[in-house]
Design an enzyme around this catalytic site. Structure first.
Site, PDB file in Angstrom:
ATOM      1  N   GLU A   1      40.586  41.991  36.521  1.00  0.00           N
ATOM      2  CA  GLU A   1      41.516  42.616  37.466  1.00  0.00           C
ATOM      3  C   GLU A   1      41.693  44.105  37.155  1.00  0.00           C
ATOM      4  O   GLU A   1      42.789  44.601  36.913  1.00  0.00           O
ATOM      5  CB  GLU A   1      42.865  41.904  37.457  1.00  0.00           C
ATOM      6  CG  GLU A   1      42.791  40.498  38.029  1.00  0.00           C
ATOM      7  CD  GLU A   1      44.151  39.853  38.246  1.00  0.00           C
ATOM      8  OE1 GLU A   1      44.235  38.932  39.070  1.00  0.00           O
ATOM      9  OE2 GLU A   1      45.131  40.272  37.589  1.00  0.00           O
TER      10      GLU A   1
ATOM     11  N   GLU B   1      39.870  34.142  41.598  1.00  0.00           N
ATOM     12  CA  GLU B   1      41.175  33.629  41.184  1.00  0.00           C
ATOM     13  C   GLU B   1      42.013  33.327  42.414  1.00  0.00           C
ATOM     14  O   GLU B   1      42.135  34.160  43.312  1.00  0.00           O
ATOM     15  CB  GLU B   1      41.942  34.642  40.324  1.00  0.00           C
ATOM     16  CG  GLU B   1      41.491  34.749  38.894  1.00  0.00           C
ATOM     17  CD  GLU B   1      42.490  35.526  38.039  1.00  0.00           C
ATOM     18  OE1 GLU B   1      43.711  35.439  38.334  1.00  0.00           O
ATOM     19  OE2 GLU B   1      42.052  36.197  37.107  1.00  0.00           O
TER      20      GLU B   1
END
Length: 381
Positions: free
Chosen positions: A165, A270
């Site tokens: 991320e 995710e």
């Protein structure tokens, strides 16, 4: 992602990409479906017993593969002093279990001693105070050495995330405006290490870059392209409605646009959805009512419907995979920094109490055919 969790908990309680040459994959229409199983070893050490719907004890890796899963994700920290998990030895154990179950593997380098996510990228303690060039050299060596060691144990991952991320600048603390001169040097050092490790071992691990929430994807990759970060195979996206301002339809539009613009395959790497509004312990649950979508109640059937529809959305827009975040983070008697038990048990794939497998597993074995092309929704909110 977990960085948001830490902040929230502190406040409340405190073209299909090529796979490595020896990949044991069996996919339906080139689609990769699976989960991040980084928590399994810890949960079992804490006494968790995972069961099938009839109550029989199961191995989560074998069970996921038997239900149609074909890819396992695992995270790696540099030197986490606060936990004995997600270090090299723990990752080896997870990768062995994943490989033994016949699934492909995705290794997620956080490049941190703790959770790196869309809100922060914390520099490893050993690399603090280094210049950018020194950090790039350290990052490159750490990535290369890890992959060479794993290959020596027959565990070269099929996909490798260069950062987790990475909305913010690598190893720069809280997310703010990115210095792309520095960020590109660091990202390219990691990418280069993956390529060199593959060449040295006669394998072909593919490179993924990963951004949290679809509204951040195109701006980030546009900037990365200008900065010279272009040698990647896969784009990973996190999507949690709790933290995203965008709808699933806008996620789909982003997947389609990213695939076309950057000529890379896209994976929803995710996502998660609760099957219950309540948990089974005193640790605050992170996915509460504020994460729910109108069409999907917080029930086992609602969780399955979310995963099935999300996978169809990914397929319809040209994506090649869906990876669920932490279906095995169930409640146990173990303590964390945030309390006793789990902050995620109401979004696991195992029920409360007995930890029997939920209907969520059904989405793994379904066949997904792209719908007829339709006009895409606007990407802007």
């Amino acid at each position: 992602m977990i960085g948001r969790f830490v902040s929230l908990l502190a406040a409340s309680a405190l073209g299909t990409a090529a796979i490595a040459q020896d990949a044991p994959l069996s996919t339906k229409n080139g689609l990769y479906l699976g989960a991040d199983l980084s928590y399994v070893n810890e949960m079992e050490d804490c006494g968790a017993v995972f069961r099938d719907p009839a109550g029989k004890r199961i191995d989560p890796f074998d069970y996921m593969a038997a239900r149609g899963g074909n890819i396992v994700r695992v995270r790696l920290w540099n030197d986490a002093k606060w936990t004995p998990y997600s270090d090299y030895d723990d990752v080896v154990k997870t990768l062995r279990r994943a490989k033994a179950s016949g699934q492909a593997t995705l290794l997620d380098f956080h490049y941190s001693d703790d959770w790196a996510d869309g809100e922060k990228q914390l520099v490893p303690a050993a690399w603090t105070g280094m210049t950018t060039d020194q950090q790039a050299a350290a990052l490159h060596q750490f990535t290369y050495d890890t992959l060479i060691r794993l290959n020596g144990e027959g565990l070269m991952p099929d996909w490798v995330q260069v950062g987790n991320e990475t909305n913010g600048e690598l190893m720069a603390g809280p997310t703010k405006a990115i210095n792309w001169d520095r960020n590109a040097i660091l990202l390219n050092a990691g990418i280069r290490a993956v390529r060199e490790a593959g060449k040295a071992t006669g394998t072909a691990p593919q490179v993924m870059l990963h951004i949290a929430q679809p509204e951040n994807v195109l701006p980030w990759f546009d900037d990365a392209t200008v900065a010279g970060v272009v040698d990647y195979d896969l784009i990973g996206i996190s999507y949690y409605r709790k933290w995203s301002k965008w709808t699933p339809a806008q996620l789909g539009a982003t997947i389609k646009a990213a695939k076309q613009r950057y000529k890379a395959d896209v994976v929803l790497v995710e996502t998660a959805y609760p099957f219950s509004r309540e948990g089974e312990d005193s640790s605050p649950d992170l996915l509460g009512p504020d994460t729910l979508l109108a069409d999907y109640p917080a029930t086992p059937k609602g969780q399955l419907a979310y995963l099935t529809d999300m996978t169809q959305l990914v397929v319809d827009n040209g994506g090649i995979g869906v990876v669920y975040w932490e279906p095995a983070w169930v409640s146990t008697g173990c303590k964390t920094r945030w309390g006793t038990g789990s902050n995620w048990e109401n979004a696991a794939w195992f029920d409360l109490g007995q930890h029997k497998a939920l209907p969520a597993f059904d989405f793994l074995g379904r066949s997904y055919t792209p719908a007829e092309a339709a006009s895409a929704p606007a990407i802007a909110p």
